[in-house]
Design a protein around this motif. Structure first.
Motif, PDB file in Angstrom:
ATOM      1  N   ALA A 214     -26.609 -73.177 -78.129  1.00 53.26           N
ATOM      2  CA  ALA A 214     -26.175 -72.246 -77.013  1.00 53.26           C
ATOM      3  C   ALA A 214     -26.617 -70.868 -77.108  1.00 53.26           C
ATOM      4  O   ALA A 214     -27.341 -70.203 -76.427  1.00 53.26           O
ATOM      5  N   VAL A 215     -26.479 -70.377 -78.618  1.00 55.76           N
ATOM      6  CA  VAL A 215     -27.194 -69.071 -78.809  1.00 55.76           C
ATOM      7  C   VAL A 215     -28.640 -69.246 -78.721  1.00 55.76           C
ATOM      8  O   VAL A 215     -29.311 -68.025 -78.077  1.00 55.76           O
ATOM      9  N   ALA A 216     -29.383 -69.770 -78.887  1.00 55.28           N
ATOM     10  CA  ALA A 216     -30.914 -69.931 -78.722  1.00 55.28           C
ATOM     11  C   ALA A 216     -31.353 -70.107 -77.311  1.00 55.28           C
ATOM     12  O   ALA A 216     -32.187 -69.541 -77.029  1.00 55.28           O
TER      13      ALA A 216
ATOM     14  N   LEU B 207     -33.196 -67.445 -72.141  1.00 62.12           N
ATOM     15  CA  LEU B 207     -32.978 -67.171 -70.777  1.00 62.12           C
ATOM     16  C   LEU B 207     -32.994 -65.688 -70.846  1.00 62.12           C
ATOM     17  O   LEU B 207     -33.435 -65.075 -69.796  1.00 62.12           O
ATOM     18  N   GLY B 208     -32.392 -64.942 -71.514  1.00 60.98           N
ATOM     19  CA  GLY B 208     -32.253 -63.333 -71.460  1.00 60.98           C
ATOM     20  C   GLY B 208     -33.777 -62.835 -71.516  1.00 60.98           C
ATOM     21  O   GLY B 208     -34.051 -62.005 -70.922  1.00 60.98           O
ATOM     22  N   ALA B 209     -34.415 -63.459 -72.486  1.00 60.44           N
ATOM     23  CA  ALA B 209     -35.980 -62.743 -72.723  1.00 60.44           C
ATOM     24  C   ALA B 209     -36.634 -63.359 -71.317  1.00 60.44           C
ATOM     25  O   ALA B 209     -37.397 -62.213 -70.838  1.00 60.44           O
TER      26      ALA B 209
ATOM     27  N   SER C 171     -35.323 -63.379 -68.391  1.00 58.51           N
ATOM     28  CA  SER C 171     -35.020 -62.569 -67.242  1.00 58.51           C
ATOM     29  C   SER C 171     -35.390 -61.317 -67.397  1.00 58.51           C
ATOM     30  O   SER C 171     -35.590 -60.473 -66.418  1.00 58.51           O
ATOM     31  N   TYR C 172     -35.489 -60.824 -68.767  1.00 57.12           N
ATOM     32  CA  TYR C 172     -35.949 -59.514 -69.009  1.00 57.12           C
ATOM     33  C   TYR C 172     -37.546 -59.367 -68.346  1.00 57.12           C
ATOM     34  O   TYR C 172     -37.896 -58.113 -67.682  1.00 57.12           O
ATOM     35  N   ARG C 173     -38.216 -60.123 -68.955  1.00 56.41           N
ATOM     36  CA  ARG C 173     -39.782 -60.202 -68.601  1.00 56.41           C
ATOM     37  C   ARG C 173     -39.749 -60.324 -67.066  1.00 56.41           C
ATOM     38  O   ARG C 173     -40.646 -59.515 -66.336  1.00 56.41           O
ATOM     39  N   TYR C 174     -38.896 -61.103 -66.472  1.00 54.83           N
ATOM     40  CA  TYR C 174     -39.014 -61.233 -64.921  1.00 54.83           C
ATOM     41  C   TYR C 174     -38.531 -59.808 -64.263  1.00 54.83           C
ATOM     42  O   TYR C 174     -39.430 -59.322 -63.351  1.00 54.83           O
ATOM     43  N   LEU C 175     -37.611 -59.076 -64.547  1.00 53.05           N
ATOM     44  CA  LEU C 175     -37.280 -57.844 -63.922  1.00 53.05           C
ATOM     45  C   LEU C 175     -38.280 -57.000 -64.303  1.00 53.05           C
ATOM     46  O   LEU C 175     -38.707 -56.066 -63.303  1.00 53.05           O
ATOM     47  N   GLU C 176     -38.836 -56.876 -65.369  1.00 53.62           N
ATOM     48  CA  GLU C 176     -39.830 -55.895 -65.717  1.00 53.62           C
ATOM     49  C   GLU C 176     -40.962 -56.034 -64.864  1.00 53.62           C
ATOM     50  O   GLU C 176     -41.782 -55.119 -64.361  1.00 53.62           O
ATOM     51  N   ARG C 177     -41.464 -57.349 -64.560  1.00 50.35           N
ATOM     52  CA  ARG C 177     -42.567 -57.455 -63.798  1.00 50.35           C
ATOM     53  C   ARG C 177     -42.364 -57.247 -62.460  1.00 50.35           C
ATOM     54  O   ARG C 177     -43.172 -56.718 -61.717  1.00 50.35           O
ATOM     55  N   GLU C 178     -41.244 -57.945 -61.894  1.00 50.18           N
ATOM     56  CA  GLU C 178     -41.099 -57.667 -60.486  1.00 50.18           C
ATOM     57  C   GLU C 178     -40.437 -56.456 -59.928  1.00 50.18           C
ATOM     58  O   GLU C 178     -40.769 -55.955 -59.021  1.00 50.18           O
ATOM     59  N   LEU C 179     -39.916 -55.611 -60.748  1.00 49.02           N
ATOM     60  CA  LEU C 179     -39.173 -54.225 -60.311  1.00 49.02           C
ATOM     61  C   LEU C 179     -40.030 -53.254 -60.640  1.00 49.02           C
ATOM     62  O   LEU C 179     -39.979 -52.085 -60.453  1.00 49.02           O
ATOM     63  N   GLY C 180     -41.156 -53.632 -61.491  1.00 46.84           N
ATOM     64  CA  GLY C 180     -41.714 -52.442 -62.150  1.00 46.84           C
ATOM     65  C   GLY C 180     -41.084 -51.558 -63.045  1.00 46.84           C
ATOM     66  O   GLY C 180     -41.557 -50.312 -63.265  1.00 46.84           O
TER      67      GLY C 180
END
Length: 63
Positions: free
Chosen positions: A5-7, A12-14, A16-25
């Motif tokens: 579960a932790v892994a 998933l957190g990483a 999501s972070y990459r997605y937000l950084e790429r999509e939202l700039g």
């Protein structure tokens, strides 16, 4: 089960972070600043509401 579960949450957190950084700039430092400010604000609000321990009116006196 706990380790899985932790892994999975970390993966998933990483993602999501990459997605937000790429999509939202949003840059890494800007996002970290927002998260840091949110944590600091929450900590400040919790500590402000917490009663002081060891002293005040209810503190015992030796006498």
């Amino acid at each position: 089960m706990w380790a899985t579960a932790v892994a999975l949450l970390g993966y998933l957190g990483a993602a999501s972070y990459r997605y937000l950084e790429r999509e939202l700039g949003i840059g890494e430092w800007a996002l970290l600043t927002v998260v840091g400010l949110a944590v600091a604000l929450r900590t400040w609000r919790v500590r402000r509401r917490r009663p002081e321990f060891g002293g005040g009116e209810r503190g015992g006196r030796a006498g």
